[in-house]
Design an enzyme around this catalytic site. Structure first.
Site, PDB file in Angstrom:
ATOM      1  N   CYS A 154      61.517  27.062  54.087  1.00  0.00           N
ATOM      2  CA  CYS A 154      62.698  26.986  53.519  1.00  0.00           C
ATOM      3  C   CYS A 154      63.575  26.143  54.557  1.00  0.00           C
ATOM      4  CB  CYS A 154      63.559  28.204  52.938  1.00  0.00           C
ATOM      5  SG  CYS A 154      62.966  28.657  51.499  1.00  0.00           S
TER       6      CYS A 154
ATOM      7  N   ARG B 114      63.810  26.558  62.999  1.00  0.00           N
ATOM      8  CA  ARG B 114      62.964  27.717  62.936  1.00  0.00           C
ATOM      9  C   ARG B 114      62.016  27.660  64.017  1.00  0.00           C
ATOM     10  NH1 ARG B 114      62.989  30.023  56.728  1.00  0.00           N
ATOM     11  NH2 ARG B 114      62.110  31.940  57.777  1.00  0.00           N
TER      12      ARG B 114
ATOM     13  N   LYS C   3      57.785  39.870  48.253  1.00  0.00           N
ATOM     14  CA  LYS C   3      57.125  38.718  49.001  1.00  0.00           C
ATOM     15  C   LYS C   3      56.914  38.792  50.416  1.00  0.00           C
ATOM     16  CE  LYS C   3      59.265  34.207  50.232  1.00  0.00           C
ATOM     17  NZ  LYS C   3      60.028  34.669  51.647  1.00  0.00           N
ATOM     18  N   ASN C   4      57.838  39.208  51.208  1.00  0.00           N
ATOM     19  CA  ASN C   4      57.976  39.174  52.388  1.00  0.00           C
ATOM     20  C   ASN C   4      56.910  40.345  53.079  1.00  0.00           C
ATOM     21  OD1 ASN C   4      59.596  37.079  52.443  1.00  0.00           O
ATOM     22  ND2 ASN C   4      61.293  38.216  53.366  1.00  0.00           N
TER      23      ASN C   4
ATOM     24  N   ASP D 238      68.770  37.234  53.961  1.00  0.00           N
ATOM     25  CA  ASP D 238      68.225  36.834  52.663  1.00  0.00           C
ATOM     26  C   ASP D 238      69.291  37.314  51.333  1.00  0.00           C
ATOM     27  OD1 ASP D 238      66.132  35.824  54.069  1.00  0.00           O
ATOM     28  OD2 ASP D 238      64.623  37.301  53.202  1.00  0.00           O
TER      29      ASP D 238
ATOM     30  N   ARG E 204      58.954  30.014  44.633  1.00  0.00           N
ATOM     31  CA  ARG E 204      58.216  30.405  46.039  1.00  0.00           C
ATOM     32  C   ARG E 204      58.506  32.095  45.994  1.00  0.00           C
ATOM     33  NH1 ARG E 204      59.942  27.969  51.316  1.00  0.00           N
ATOM     34  NH2 ARG E 204      58.576  29.657  51.698  1.00  0.00           N
TER      35      ARG E 204
END
Ligand code: UD1
Length: 432
Positions: free
Chosen positions: A116, A121, A22-23, A306, A398
């Site tokens: 999220c 952030r 994903k990242n 994570d 997600r």
């Protein structure tokens, strides 16, 4: 909107091919708009964040074709530089379009991004770097407009090795005039993947994976073919689920050096690992997990934030006590509440969590509050006795592709069901 129904106590075991990261996918998708012709991306994961990023590309006027896990993206037809999309508010990584659009068109406009709910952030590091490179910003309400006469390379010292800021600077620097040096750059594997992709498009970049990256701007970037590497966090999630349920697991596709910090912790908890060939990882779990050590999250190569919720989940069943210190994000222990409902013994104080291992967890009705919180609760539910209900599948979706199918394939008993009441309604009722 959905909820997972899990019957715990089944072993998670067998062989599994880890899906695309994903990242790594998200910055690479944003980078596609820098290419003047077609880009082909392989091994994209089918997760909500990727699908929403593809929607942003379409909205900007790019041609997007998807064939299985392959996407063909042609941004030669780009028709606008503003993203007026609900997605931006929901997905923090959409901020990466700011660097990419500025790099290509010298202007961009988008809504301040969300993502999220894991603490404050901000995007100050991104904006400060862009300003140093010649961009001017204007904020009207939640809209952020940005333009530049000329983007010029310079030296940027990041006060913290932010992953997103490093990626965004890279996206702008590849088309800047002159040389950009990023000091205290993030060293995450996803940065290396983005650099490799940009290089395949013709960018001149040196030093990725170290704290100092040098970029020589070029006039033009061309199309490229690029396979998305495997998701180290998905891999780590499956390892935790197998270790918690006592299953032997073989994962395919992971890169050894990306997994070191996580494997070190799982080894301290009693697991044994064997690399078979370059990308086959075999986990042999212990009879009973043990703790008696401390973990501190940090930028790569330290223990990844994570994975913190997943490892917390695992340690709830380990004999002994463990202290986890979260140093990257504030408010990232949202999984603890659900874990305690399942019988875990966790005490939170600021950025520290003390986990005292219990003999068993029991099924409970719990709420995913963010992506990794949801994954941690699912993992705990697989290791618990009895039935659990985990609300908030939209968070998990997600970042994990049909996690219910993946866990079922590996022996778990898990179902995804539509919810009649939304997650928000349930949360409100809970506090009333
Ligand atoms: C990325 C990952 C996320 C991961 C995180 C840390 C993606 C899509 N997301 O998020 O999964 O948990 O890296 O490995 O790749 N910060 C500031 N100002 C800024 C930018 C960041 O103060 O301008 C702070 C953040 O609030 C946070 C810390 O720096 O406390 C780390 O953030 P960053 O490394 O930027 O994470 P993301 O890129 O958002």
């Amino acid at each position: 909107m959905g909820m997972y129904i899990v019957q715990g106590g089944r072993r998670i075991e067998g062989e599994f091919c880890v899906r695309g990261s994903k990242n790594a996918s998200l910055p690479i998708l944003a980078a596609c708009i820098l290419a003047e012709d077609e880009v082909v991306l392989e091994n994209l994961p089918f997760i909500r964040d990727v699908l929403q990023t593809l929607d942003i590309l379409k909205e900007l006027g790019c041609r997007v074709e998807v064939y299985g896990r392959t996407a063909v993206i042609d941004s030669s037809s780009l028709k606008k530089t503003d993203i007026d999309n609900d997605t931006v508010r929901k997905m923090r990584s959409s901020i990466l379009f700011l660097g990419a659009l500025l790099g290509r068109e010298k202007e961009a406009k988008l809504e301040c991004p969300g993502g999220c709910a894991i603490g404050r952030r901000p995007i100050d590091l991104h904006l400060a770097a862009f300003e140093r490179m010649g961009a001017i910003f204007q904020k009207e309400g939640e809209m952020l407009s940005c333009r530049a006469e000329k983007i010029t390379g310079t030296t940027i010292h990041l006060p913290f090795p932010s992953v997103g800021a490093t990626e965004n600077i890279l996206l702008l620097a590849v088309k800047a005039e002159g040389v950009t040096v990023i000091r205290n750059a993030a060293r995450e594997p996803e940065i290396i993947a983005l650099v490799r992709f940009l290089r395949a498009m013709g960018a001149e970049i040196y030093g990725e994976g170290t704290g100092s990256i040098l970029v020589e701007g070029v006039k033009r970037l061309h199309g490229a073919f690029f396979p998305i590497p495997a998701d180290r966090i998905e891999g780590g999630t499956f390892l935790c689920a197998a270790a918690m349920t006592g299953g032997e697991l073989v994962l395919k596709g992971l890169e050894r050096e990306q997994m070191e910090a996580v494997l070190e912790v799982l080894c301290m908890a009693g697991c044994r690992f064997f690399w078979e060939g370059s990308d086959l990882l075999r986990l042999k779990p212990p009879k009973r997990l043990v703790s008696g050590f401390a973990i501190e999250t940090g930028p790569f190569p330290a223990f990844p934030t994570d994975m913190q919720p997943l490892v917390m989940s695992l340690l709830t069943l380990a004999r002994g006590r463990c202290m986890i210190s979260e140093t990257v994000f504030e408010a990232r222990f949202s999984q603890a509440e659900g874990l305690c409902r399942m019988g875990a013994d966790i005490c939170i104080s600021g950025g520290n969590a003390l986990i005292r291992g219990v003999e068993t967890l029991h099924g409970a009705e719990v709420f995913a509050k963010d992506l990794r919180c949801g994954a941690a609760l699912l993992t705990a539910a697989l290791g618990a006795e009895g039935e659990s209900i985990i609300h908030g599948s939209e968070y998990v979706e997600r970042g994990y592709e049909k996690i219910e199918d993946a866990f079922s394939f590996l022996g778990g008993e898990i179902m995804l069901q539509e919810e009649r009441k939304t997650y928000a309604q349930k949360e409100i009722e809970k506090t009333e």
